[in-house]
Design an enzyme around this catalytic site. Structure first.
Site, PDB file in Angstrom:
ATOM      1  N   GLY A 125       4.749  -7.700   4.377  1.00 60.78           N
ATOM      2  CA  GLY A 125       4.703  -8.661   3.275  1.00 60.78           C
ATOM      3  C   GLY A 125       5.915  -8.487   2.363  1.00 60.78           C
ATOM      4  O   GLY A 125       6.583  -9.461   1.990  1.00 60.78           O
ATOM      5  N   GLY A 137       0.817  -1.218   0.000  1.00 60.43           N
ATOM      6  CA  GLY A 137       0.000   0.000   0.000  1.00 60.43           C
ATOM      7  C   GLY A 137       0.848   1.264   0.000  1.00 60.43           C
ATOM      8  O   GLY A 137       2.044   1.225   0.275  1.00 60.43           O
ATOM      9  N   TYR A 192      -7.946   6.877   2.428  1.00 61.06           N
ATOM     10  CA  TYR A 192      -6.943   7.012   1.364  1.00 61.06           C
ATOM     11  C   TYR A 192      -6.352   8.423   1.319  1.00 61.06           C
ATOM     12  O   TYR A 192      -5.227   8.612   0.865  1.00 61.06           O
ATOM     13  CB  TYR A 192      -7.541   6.639   0.009  1.00 61.06           C
ATOM     14  CG  TYR A 192      -7.809   5.150  -0.087  1.00 61.06           C
ATOM     15  CD1 TYR A 192      -6.751   4.251  -0.167  1.00 61.06           C
ATOM     16  CD2 TYR A 192      -9.095   4.641  -0.056  1.00 61.06           C
ATOM     17  CE1 TYR A 192      -6.973   2.879  -0.225  1.00 61.06           C
ATOM     18  CE2 TYR A 192      -9.334   3.272  -0.116  1.00 61.06           C
ATOM     19  CZ  TYR A 192      -8.268   2.397  -0.203  1.00 61.06           C
ATOM     20  OH  TYR A 192      -8.483   1.050  -0.251  1.00 61.06           O
ATOM     21  N   GLY A 246       6.130  -2.976   3.182  1.00 58.89           N
ATOM     22  CA  GLY A 246       5.724  -3.366   4.532  1.00 58.89           C
ATOM     23  C   GLY A 246       6.126  -4.778   4.909  1.00 58.89           C
ATOM     24  O   GLY A 246       7.066  -5.340   4.336  1.00 58.89           O
ATOM     25  N   ASP A 293       0.392   1.795   8.792  1.00 57.91           N
ATOM     26  CA  ASP A 293      -0.210   1.311  10.041  1.00 57.91           C
ATOM     27  C   ASP A 293       0.771   1.294  11.222  1.00 57.91           C
ATOM     28  O   ASP A 293       0.372   1.020  12.348  1.00 57.91           O
ATOM     29  CB  ASP A 293      -0.760  -0.113   9.839  1.00 57.91           C
ATOM     30  CG  ASP A 293      -1.924  -0.158   8.873  1.00 57.91           C
ATOM     31  OD1 ASP A 293      -2.397   0.918   8.472  1.00 57.91           O
ATOM     32  OD2 ASP A 293      -2.359  -1.272   8.518  1.00 57.91           O
ATOM     33  N   ILE A 339      -5.387  10.202   3.753  1.00 55.74           N
ATOM     34  CA  ILE A 339      -4.258  10.440   4.661  1.00 55.74           C
ATOM     35  C   ILE A 339      -2.991   9.704   4.236  1.00 55.74           C
ATOM     36  O   ILE A 339      -1.915   9.984   4.733  1.00 55.74           O
ATOM     37  CB  ILE A 339      -4.594  10.124   6.140  1.00 55.74           C
ATOM     38  CG1 ILE A 339      -4.806   8.642   6.370  1.00 55.74           C
ATOM     39  CG2 ILE A 339      -5.769  10.935   6.637  1.00 55.74           C
ATOM     40  CD1 ILE A 339      -4.737   8.283   7.837  1.00 55.74           C
ATOM     41  N   MET A 376      -7.124   4.299   8.880  1.00 52.96           N
ATOM     42  CA  MET A 376      -6.507   3.005   8.562  1.00 52.96           C
ATOM     43  C   MET A 376      -5.939   2.351   9.811  1.00 52.96           C
ATOM     44  O   MET A 376      -5.749   2.983  10.842  1.00 52.96           O
ATOM     45  CB  MET A 376      -5.431   3.185   7.507  1.00 52.96           C
ATOM     46  CG  MET A 376      -6.047   3.176   6.127  1.00 52.96           C
ATOM     47  SD  MET A 376      -4.851   3.258   4.827  1.00 52.96           S
ATOM     48  CE  MET A 376      -5.908   3.075   3.410  1.00 52.96           C
ATOM     49  N   GLY A 377      -5.637   1.099   9.712  1.00 52.71           N
ATOM     50  CA  GLY A 377      -5.123   0.317  10.831  1.00 52.71           C
ATOM     51  C   GLY A 377      -5.773  -1.053  10.786  1.00 52.71           C
ATOM     52  O   GLY A 377      -6.833  -1.270  11.347  1.00 52.71           O
ATOM     53  N   THR A 421       5.098   1.340   6.157  1.00 57.31           N
ATOM     54  CA  THR A 421       3.746   0.955   6.552  1.00 57.31           C
ATOM     55  C   THR A 421       3.032   2.138   7.166  1.00 57.31           C
ATOM     56  O   THR A 421       3.550   2.765   8.088  1.00 57.31           O
ATOM     57  CB  THR A 421       3.716  -0.196   7.581  1.00 57.31           C
ATOM     58  OG1 THR A 421       2.472  -0.164   8.273  1.00 57.31           O
ATOM     59  CG2 THR A 421       4.817  -0.082   8.616  1.00 57.31           C
TER      60      THR A 421
HETATM   61  N1  LIG Z   1       4.992 -14.149   2.800  1.00 55.74           N
HETATM   62  C1  LIG Z   1       5.388 -13.539   1.682  1.00 55.74           C
HETATM   63  N2  LIG Z   1       6.410 -14.025   0.969  1.00 55.74           N
HETATM   64  C2  LIG Z   1       6.825 -13.415  -0.174  1.00 55.74           C
HETATM   65  N3  LIG Z   1       6.280 -12.295  -0.658  1.00 55.74           N
HETATM   66  C3  LIG Z   1       5.253 -11.757   0.008  1.00 55.74           C
HETATM   67  C4  LIG Z   1       4.743 -12.333   1.220  1.00 55.74           C
HETATM   68  N4  LIG Z   1       3.716 -11.580   1.658  1.00 55.74           N
HETATM   69  C5  LIG Z   1       3.582 -10.571   0.759  1.00 55.74           C
HETATM   70  N5  LIG Z   1       4.496 -10.675  -0.224  1.00 55.74           N
HETATM   71  C6  LIG Z   1       4.655  -9.789  -1.371  1.00 55.74           C
HETATM   72  O1  LIG Z   1       5.010  -8.487  -0.939  1.00 55.74           O
HETATM   73  C7  LIG Z   1       4.338  -7.494  -1.678  1.00 55.74           C
HETATM   74  C8  LIG Z   1       3.594  -6.553  -0.781  1.00 55.74           C
HETATM   75  O2  LIG Z   1       2.869  -7.243   0.205  1.00 55.74           O
HETATM   76  P1  LIG Z   1       1.587  -6.607   0.906  1.00 55.74           P
HETATM   77  O3  LIG Z   1       1.180  -7.509   2.005  1.00 55.74           O
HETATM   78  O4  LIG Z   1       0.581  -6.310  -0.148  1.00 55.74           O
HETATM   79  O5  LIG Z   1       2.050  -5.192   1.405  1.00 55.74           O
HETATM   80  P2  LIG Z   1       3.078  -4.747   2.533  1.00 55.74           P
HETATM   81  O6  LIG Z   1       4.434  -5.136   2.105  1.00 55.74           O
HETATM   82  O7  LIG Z   1       2.892  -3.284   2.569  1.00 55.74           O
HETATM   83  O8  LIG Z   1       2.661  -5.445   3.789  1.00 55.74           O
HETATM   84  C9  LIG Z   1       3.426  -8.230  -2.660  1.00 55.74           C
HETATM   85  O9  LIG Z   1       4.029  -8.207  -3.925  1.00 55.74           O
HETATM   86  C10 LIG Z   1       3.335  -9.626  -2.105  1.00 55.74           C
HETATM   87  O10 LIG Z   1       3.220 -10.604  -3.115  1.00 55.74           O
HETATM   88  O1  LIG Z   2      -6.823  -0.743  -0.511  1.00 61.18           O
HETATM   89  P1  LIG Z   2      -5.416  -1.176  -0.370  1.00 61.18           P
HETATM   90  O2  LIG Z   2      -4.484  -0.465  -1.263  1.00 61.18           O
HETATM   91  O3  LIG Z   2      -5.246  -2.652  -0.430  1.00 61.18           O
HETATM   92  O4  LIG Z   2      -4.938  -0.712   1.046  1.00 61.18           O
HETATM   93  C1  LIG Z   2      -5.656  -0.904   2.213  1.00 61.18           C
HETATM   94  C2  LIG Z   2      -4.784  -1.359   3.328  1.00 61.18           C
HETATM   95  O5  LIG Z   2      -3.509  -0.845   3.265  1.00 61.18           O
HETATM   96  C3  LIG Z   2      -3.043  -0.502   4.563  1.00 61.18           C
HETATM   97  O6  LIG Z   2      -2.800   0.877   4.520  1.00 61.18           O
HETATM   98  C4  LIG Z   2      -1.833  -1.264   4.939  1.00 61.18           C
HETATM   99  O7  LIG Z   2      -1.111  -1.507   3.802  1.00 61.18           O
HETATM  100  P2  LIG Z   2       0.292  -2.238   3.833  1.00 61.18           P
HETATM  101  O8  LIG Z   2       0.145  -3.587   4.449  1.00 61.18           O
HETATM  102  O9  LIG Z   2       0.643  -2.250   2.409  1.00 61.18           O
HETATM  103  O10 LIG Z   2       1.185  -1.339   4.625  1.00 61.18           O
HETATM  104  C5  LIG Z   2      -4.134  -0.862   5.520  1.00 61.18           C
HETATM  105  O11 LIG Z   2      -4.269   0.059   6.524  1.00 61.18           O
HETATM  106  C6  LIG Z   2      -5.330  -0.984   4.620  1.00 61.18           C
HETATM  107  O12 LIG Z   2      -6.170  -1.990   5.073  1.00 61.18           O
HETATM  108 MG   LIG Z   3       1.249  -5.316   5.382  1.00 60.93          MG
END
Ligand SMILES: Nc1ncnc2c1ncn2[C@@H]1O[C@H](COP(=O)(O)OP(=O)(O)O)[C@@H](O)[C@H]1O
Ligand SMILES: O=P(O)(O)OC[C@H]1O[C@](O)(COP(=O)(O)O)[C@@H](O)[C@@H]1O
Ligand SMILES: [Mg+2]
Length: 533
Positions: free
Chosen positions: A244, A154, A429, A242, A273, A431, A316-317, A271
Site C-alpha cells: 500500500g 504495519g 503481534y 508495504g 508477510d 513476532i 500473520m499472513g 512487510t
Molecule cells: N492504493 C493506494 N494508493 C495510495 N496510497 C495507498 C494505497 N494503498 C495504501 N496506501 C497508503 O499507504 C499507507 C500504508 O498502507 P497499508 O496498506 O496500511 O500498509 P502497507 O504499506 O504495509 O501495505 C497508508 O497510509 C495508506 O493510506
Molecule cells: O492490526 P494491524 O496493525 O492492522 O496489522 C495487521 C496486519 O498487518 C500485517 O502484518 C500486514 O501489514 P502490512 O500490510 O502493513 O505489511 C498482516 O499480517 C496483518 O493482517
Molecule cells: Mg500491505
C-alpha cells in the site's frame, strides 16, 4: 516491434500514466550517465547497449517476452528525464577512506541484475533491473540536501534499523545533515511537526522494535503530501512501507514529476508477510520466523505434556503464508500448516479432523500452525462476514484461530466423545514488535544504503531490494502490480508437505476448482507438475 541490433531495451515503468510518457516524449533529454536514446515509445526507451559479452542484443518493445537472446532492462525514472539541465557533481565517496580500497567504488550503468537466475541454456536473457549502489556522479550537492523519512503500514522488525542507516548513510557517506523524520505515516506530512534526525539521535534505535517515527494506515493525500514536501523544501523522500505504501510512493513520485520538482522519491519495501513481489524476501521476515519458533515450541511443550493435546499457533499472513510455511519448515514440531493459498476442509476423508485423529492416536498430541488469512472463504460460510476494512482499505479478516479451536473441540467432544486439551497461542503481534536479528540488521543496512545511493544519483520513483541476492533499483509498479504468494506448485510447498506429511486437501471439491498459477489443482495433480524453485 524490434529495435535495432546492438541495443538494449530500457523499459520505463509499465503502468505509468499517459502524463508521464507525454512529458518524457516532450522534455526528455538523455541523462548524462546514459548513452543517447534512439527509440522512444509510451513505455519503453531504447538506448544503445552492448551486452557484457559484447555481442549484439536484440530486443522487443511490445511484449514482456523477449525473443532470441532478448535483453530487457526495466528501468527506473531519473530526475533528468524531466529536468534535463540538472547539474551533476562528483560523488563525495571518491574521497572516502572506507571506499578507497574497493576495487570498483562506483557501479557502472552497464551493470544490471537478472530477474531470473535459473534459466534454460538457450533461453533469452530476459528482464533485468539496474544494479543498486553508488554512482560516479550525484545530482545533489550535500549541503543542499533536505531529506525526510516516513514509515507507513504495519510494524515489522528492522524498521528502526532502516531509519538509522538512511540517516547514517546520508551523513557519513554524503555529508548530509539536514534530515527530517515525518511522524505517524503519510498523514504526518500534513498533520504533524517533523523530527530532526541525526546520527546521534538514531544511534541506538536499531535495538528497539517498532518505529521511532510511528506509523499509520490510511491518510494518503497525494496533493497535501507533495504541497508539504514543496513547502518544507524537501528534496529526498525515503518511504518505508508495504505494498500500500509503495502505491502511495508511486503517486507521490508522479505528482513530483508533474510539478517538475527536483525530488528523489525512494521506496524501501517493508512487510512482515513477505508478500512484496520481485524481491528475494522482505526485511524482518527472518526475525519473524525465528520468533515464531518460540510460540511453536511453547505449543509443542504444552501439548506433549498432556493427554490428547492439540496446539494451535496463529501467525500473520494476510494473503501470503510465508511466515507459517517457513516457521513450520524450521520447527519440525508442526504436524500441519494451513496457509491462505492452500484451501483446506475439516470433515470427511482427507480432512483436517481425520488427520488430527490419526496423529492423536499415533503421538498423543498434534501441533497446527495457521496463517491468519487461511480458510477465509470456508469460515465465511460459517460465520457472518462483515466486509469491514481498515483505514488503508485492507479487508479485515475473520479470526481463524478461535474458530478452528472451537471446531476441533466440538468435533472431538460430539463425534468421538473425547476431551481435547486445546492450547491456543496467538503470538501475532509479538513476532512483529521485536527488534530485528543480526541477519536482518545487515539486510536493512544494505537496503538503506542502496536507497541513499540511488537518490543521490538522481534516480526517483524507485524501490530497492535484493533480486537473486543482488540489490537492485526496481520500478515501483513492478512491486505493486502483483503480490508475492506461496506457489503450491513450487518445491518449497512440496518440501513442507513432505516434512509434515499433512493432507494436501486436494480432495476438496472447492479446492480442486481453485486456480493455482493458472491451473486448477486437479490440473496440477494430473500434470504432476510440482516442480521448480
Ligand atoms: N492504493 C493506494 N494508493 C495510495 N496510497 C495507498 C494505497 N494503498 C495504501 N496506501 C497508503 O499507504 C499507507 C500504508 O498502507 P497499508 O496498506 O496500511 O500498509 P502497507 O504499506 O504495509 O501495505 C497508508 O497510509 C495508506 O493510506
Ligand atoms: O492490526 P494491524 O496493525 O492492522 O496489522 C495487521 C496486519 O498487518 C500485517 O502484518 C500486514 O501489514 P502490512 O500490510 O502493513 O505489511 C498482516 O499480517 C496483518 O493482517
Ligand atoms: Mg500491505
Amino acid at each position: 516491434m524490434e529495435c535495432a541490433i546492438s541495443s538494449g531495451l530500457y523499459r520505463s515503468s509499465p503502468s505509468l500514466p499517459l502524463s508521464f510518457s507525454t512529458s518524457i516524449s516532450s522534455t526528455t533529454a538523455t541523462p548524462s550517465h546514459l548513452p543517447k536514446p534512439f527509440f522512444k515509445s509510451r513505455s519503453f526507451l531504447c538506448f544503445p547497449l552492448v551486452s557484457r559479452q559484447n555481442h549484439p542484443i536484440r530486443c522487443q518493445t511490445s511484449s514482456r517476452t523477449p525473443d532470441d537472446d532478448g535483453f530487457v532492462l526495466e528501468d527506473v525514472p531519473h530526475l533528468t528525464n524531466f529536468l534535463p539541465d540538472l547539474p551533476s557533481y562528483p560523488n563525495p565517496l571518491q574521497n572516502s577512506q572506507a571506499y578507497a580500497i574497493v576495487k570498483e567504488t562506483f557501479v557502472s550503468p552497464e551493470f544490471v541484475v537478472a530477474e531470473q537466475n535459473v534459466v534454460r541454456k538457450d533461453s533469452p536473457r530476459g528482464v533485468h533491473f539496474r544494479r543498486a549502489g553508488p554512482r560516479q556522479k550525484v545530482y545533489f550537492k550535500s549541503d543542499e540536501v533536505r531529506a525526510c523519512i516516513v514509515t507507513c503500514g504495519g510494524l515489522c522488525p528492522g524498521i528502526n534499523t532502516v531509519i538509522r542507516e538512511v540517516v547514517c548513510g546520508l551523513n557519513y557517506m554524503y555529508g548530509v545533515d539536514d534530515i527530517l523524520g515525518i511522524e505517524g505515516g503519510y498523514r504526518g506530512f500534513y498533520s504533524r511537526n517533523t523530527l530532526r534526525l541525526t546520527p546521534k539521535v538514531v544511534n541506538d534505535i536499531h535495538k528497539r522494535g517498532g518505529t521511532i517515527l510511528r506509523t499509520s494506515r490510511g491518510g494518503h493525500d497525494t496533493h497535501k503530501i507533495v504541497d508539504n514536501i514543496q513547502d518544507r523544501g524537501i528534496n529526498q523522500v525515503y518511504i518505508i512501507g508495504g505494498d500500500g505504501t509503495q502505491k502511495g510512493a508511486a503517486l507521490i513520485y508522479k505528482e513530483v514529476e508533474k510539478r517538475g520538482l527536483q525530488v528523489a522519491v525512494a521506496g524501501i519495501p517493508k512487510t512482515i508477510d513477505n508478500d512484496i513481489a520481485v524481491i528475494d524476501r522482505s526485511f524482518g521476515f527472518d526475525t519473524a520466523v525465528e520468533e515464531a519458533q518460540r510460540a511453536i515450541n511453547a505449543a509443542h511443550v504444552e501439548v506433549e505434556s498432556v493427554e490428547n493435546g492439540v496446539g494451535i499457533v496463529k501467525l500473520m499472513g494476510r494473503y501470503s503464508g510465508f511466515i507459517a510455511m517457513f516457521a513450520t519448515l524450521a520447527s519440525r514440531d508442526v504436524d500441519c500448516c494451513l496457509i491462505p493459498e492452500s484451501p483446506f476442509y475439516l470433515e470427511g476423508q482427507g480432512g483436517l479432523f481425520e488427520f488430527i485423529e490419526q496423529r492423536l492416536k499415533e503421538n498423543g498430541h498434534v501441533v497446527i500452525v495457521v496463517a491468519e488469512g487461511a480458510g477465509q472463504d470456508y469460515i465465511a460460510k460459517d460465520m457472518q462476514a462483515t466486509g469491514e476494512k481498515d483505514a488503508s482499505g485492507n479487508r479485515l479478516l475473520l479470526d481463524i484461530g478461535p474458530w478452528l479451536s472451537q471446531k476441533i473441540k466440538d468435533h472431538f467432544t460430539k463425534v468421538h466423545k473425547m476431551a481435547i486439551n486445546m492450547k491456543y497461542i496467538d503470538p501475532t503481534y509479538m513476532i512483529r514488535a521485536i527488534p530485528s536479528n543480526a541477519s536482518d540488521n545487515i539486510y536493512c543496512t544494505l537496503l538503506a544504503q542502496s536507497a541513499v545511493h540511488g537518490a543521490m544519483a538522481g534516480y526517483s520513483g524507485f524501490t530497492v531490494g535484493p533480486v537473486n541476492s543482488r540489490h537492485a533499483y526496481i520500478p515501483i509498479s513492478r512491486v505493486t502490480e502483483t503480490q508475492n504468494t506461496v506457489k503450491l506448485t513450487d518445491r518449497m510447498w512440496a518440501r513442507l508437505l513432505a516434512s509434515t506429511n499433512q493432507p494436501s486437501f486436494l480432495g476438496c471439491n472447492e479446492a480442486s476448482q481453485k486456480k493455482v498459477d493458472g491451473e486448477t489443482i486437479d490440473d496440477v495433480i494430473n500434470n504432476t507438475s510440482i516442480a521448480s524453485s
